[in-house]
Design a protein around this motif. Structure first.
Motif, PDB file in Angstrom:
ATOM      1  N   GLU A 125      37.589  -9.542 -21.605  1.00  9.61           N
ATOM      2  CA  GLU A 125      39.057  -9.587 -21.370  1.00  9.61           C
ATOM      3  C   GLU A 125      39.413 -11.064 -21.031  1.00  9.61           C
ATOM      4  N   GLY A 126      39.748 -11.980 -22.262  1.00  7.87           N
ATOM      5  CA  GLY A 126      39.976 -13.409 -21.966  1.00  7.87           C
ATOM      6  C   GLY A 126      38.661 -13.788 -22.292  1.00  7.87           C
ATOM      7  N   ASP A 127      38.397 -15.007 -20.961  1.00  5.53           N
ATOM      8  CA  ASP A 127      37.198 -15.701 -20.714  1.00  5.53           C
ATOM      9  C   ASP A 127      36.034 -14.618 -19.983  1.00  5.53           C
ATOM     10  N   TRP A 128      36.534 -13.253 -19.492  1.00  5.01           N
ATOM     11  CA  TRP A 128      35.817 -12.862 -18.663  1.00  5.01           C
ATOM     12  C   TRP A 128      35.313 -11.543 -19.411  1.00  5.01           C
ATOM     13  N   PHE A 129      34.263 -11.112 -19.030  1.00  5.54           N
ATOM     14  CA  PHE A 129      33.549  -9.760 -19.146  1.00  5.54           C
ATOM     15  C   PHE A 129      33.735  -8.774 -17.954  1.00  5.54           C
ATOM     16  N   GLN A 130      34.219  -7.691 -18.029  1.00 10.07           N
ATOM     17  CA  GLN A 130      34.503  -6.829 -17.173  1.00 10.07           C
ATOM     18  C   GLN A 130      33.321  -5.561 -17.233  1.00 10.07           C
ATOM     19  N   LEU A 131      32.390  -5.356 -16.223  1.00  7.01           N
ATOM     20  CA  LEU A 131      31.524  -4.538 -16.421  1.00  7.01           C
ATOM     21  C   LEU A 131      31.712  -3.418 -15.114  1.00  7.01           C
ATOM     22  N   ASP A 132      31.799  -2.120 -15.864  1.00  8.45           N
ATOM     23  CA  ASP A 132      32.027  -0.949 -15.067  1.00  8.45           C
ATOM     24  C   ASP A 132      30.604  -0.068 -14.920  1.00  8.45           C
ATOM     25  N   THR A 133      29.901   0.185 -13.855  1.00  2.09           N
ATOM     26  CA  THR A 133      28.803   0.798 -13.526  1.00  2.09           C
ATOM     27  C   THR A 133      29.439   2.255 -12.880  1.00  2.09           C
ATOM     28  N   ASP A 134      28.274   3.057 -12.665  1.00  3.67           N
ATOM     29  CA  ASP A 134      28.565   4.353 -12.152  1.00  3.67           C
ATOM     30  C   ASP A 134      28.687   4.187 -10.443  1.00  3.67           C
ATOM     31  N   LYS A 135      28.705   2.841 -10.034  1.00  2.00           N
ATOM     32  CA  LYS A 135      28.867   2.801  -8.591  1.00  2.00           C
ATOM     33  C   LYS A 135      29.750   1.500  -8.117  1.00  2.00           C
ATOM     34  N   ASP A 136      30.180   0.520  -9.201  1.00  2.00           N
ATOM     35  CA  ASP A 136      30.917  -0.637  -8.800  1.00  2.00           C
ATOM     36  C   ASP A 136      31.347  -1.149  -9.915  1.00  2.00           C
ATOM     37  N   ARG A 137      32.320  -2.261  -9.838  1.00  2.00           N
ATOM     38  CA  ARG A 137      32.950  -3.135 -10.861  1.00  2.00           C
ATOM     39  C   ARG A 137      32.465  -4.571 -10.771  1.00  2.00           C
ATOM     40  N   TYR A 138      32.232  -5.322 -11.839  1.00  3.29           N
ATOM     41  CA  TYR A 138      32.081  -6.705 -11.761  1.00  3.29           C
ATOM     42  C   TYR A 138      32.727  -7.517 -12.872  1.00  3.29           C
ATOM     43  N   ARG A 139      32.883  -8.827 -12.826  1.00  4.41           N
ATOM     44  CA  ARG A 139      33.272  -9.815 -13.694  1.00  4.41           C
ATOM     45  C   ARG A 139      32.048 -10.820 -13.831  1.00  4.41           C
ATOM     46  N   ALA A 140      32.043 -11.263 -15.075  1.00  8.01           N
ATOM     47  CA  ALA A 140      31.052 -12.193 -15.418  1.00  8.01           C
ATOM     48  C   ALA A 140      31.546 -13.022 -16.438  1.00  8.01           C
TER      49      ALA A 140
END
Length: 326
Positions: free
Chosen positions: A103-118
């Protein structure tokens, strides 16, 4: 939701090496691993011995001391675990990545436990999760496995081993030595030329003396609860059978790569697109590390020749500007 300079998917040796390099450069990072530390190595056969010597398996110049020149699985597990714990690496274990969206300059990572941006993502996921299926009737029977763990399980059983590379040959020899009646089914005309040089003469001798039966230039036609049917140069052969080890190799998760937008070569090799100078794919900010770079050519990349990917990637990320590390 937490933000990072780089998210590393895969906590194997190369993923760990990437984490070490990120930490040295002051980059904020996270390693996400769906199983235990070095999950693929953990799932190797219990008696597995590496082809490489211990110094070639070292990462970040940290000495790897083993009893023999070529270490065994349990020694590698100890070595990589100690690196993770002694360096306090930020690794999230038993957490599976479900999706990665840019999403734009960021990657959004969804796991089976949490969510992160990198800002950046490194795929160091290897290829051991998806076996190359032989696609014959009966392949999904409970007696059939694409993974081999312990020879004791097959003692006093009629065992068919499909394959001609290291995993198949190691399994055939170990199970025979534990009392299994072993039959090798090999698609080509000989035992694989890349079989470990100290193992290849052993299996050839066992075949020549008749201890292990081998069918060359042969393929499996069907597997039934009590038999295995194979096509040989002499015609169809039906063997009594208790268990089948279909050790025909493994492949990367190409569906996941394609979902991320990574271009793959249009030939059978399916090699992902990346710049060898930076290891960045055709998707900006998305990098590859380790054996996944080889596509179906899973014999091209190993720990010893892909550990260099970690500093290459983190150098490229570090040159792009200020870190969001706290």
């Amino acid at each position: 939701m937490q933000d990072f300079d780089v998210a590393i998917i895969g906590g194997g040796p190369i993923g760990i090496a990437c984490g070490l390099e990120a930490k040295k450069r002051g980059l904020s990072y996270i390693i996400i691993e769906k199983g235990p530390i070095v999950n693929s190595l953990f799932n190797y056969p219990i008696n597995m011995q590496f082809f490489s010597s211990s110094e070639k398996l070292e990462i970040d110049g940290i000495p790897f001391i083993s009893k023999e020149a070529k270490p065994k699985r349990n020694e590698a597990l100890e070595y990589y675990r100690r690196i993770v714990t002694s360096n306090n690496l930020d690794i999230h274990l038993f957490e599976k990545v479900i999706s990665v969206e840019k999403e734009g300059d960021w990657f959004q990572l969804d796991t089976d436990k949490d969510r992160y941006r990198a800002k950046n993502v490194v795929l160091a996921t290897g290829f051991y999760d998806l076996p190359n299926r032989i696609n014959v009737p009966g392949e999904d029977l409970p007696k059939v496995s694409h993974y081999y763990k312990d020879p004791h399980f097959y003692a006093s059983q009629k065992l068919a081993v499909i394959g001609a590379s290291n995993s198949a040959i190691d399994a055939a020899l170990e199970c025979w030595r534990k009392g299994a009646e072993v039959t090798l089914i090999i698609r080509g005309p000989e035992v694989g030329p890349r079989v470990k040089y100290w193992v290849r003469p052993d299996i050839i001798n066992r075949i020549e003396e008749g201890s292990i039966k081998a069918y060359y230039n042969s393929t499996v036609k069907e597997i039934t609860p009590k038999e295995i049917i194979i096509d040989t140069p002499e015609g169809e052969t039906i063997l009594e059978n208790d268990f089948v080890l279909a050790l025909t190799g493994y492949m990367p998760n190409f569906a996941f790569l394609e979902k991320l937008g990574i271009a793959l070569s249009d030939d059978a090799k399916r090699i992902p697109s990346y710049d060898p100078e930076t290891m960045e794919t055709n998707v900006p900010g998305l990098f590859l590390a380790g054996v996944i770079c080889g596509g179906m050519e899973t014999h091209k990349w190993f720990i010893e020749n892909s550990r260099i990917h970690a500093p290459i990637i983190m150098d490229a990320i570090g040159k792009r500007g200020a870190s969001i590390a706290k």
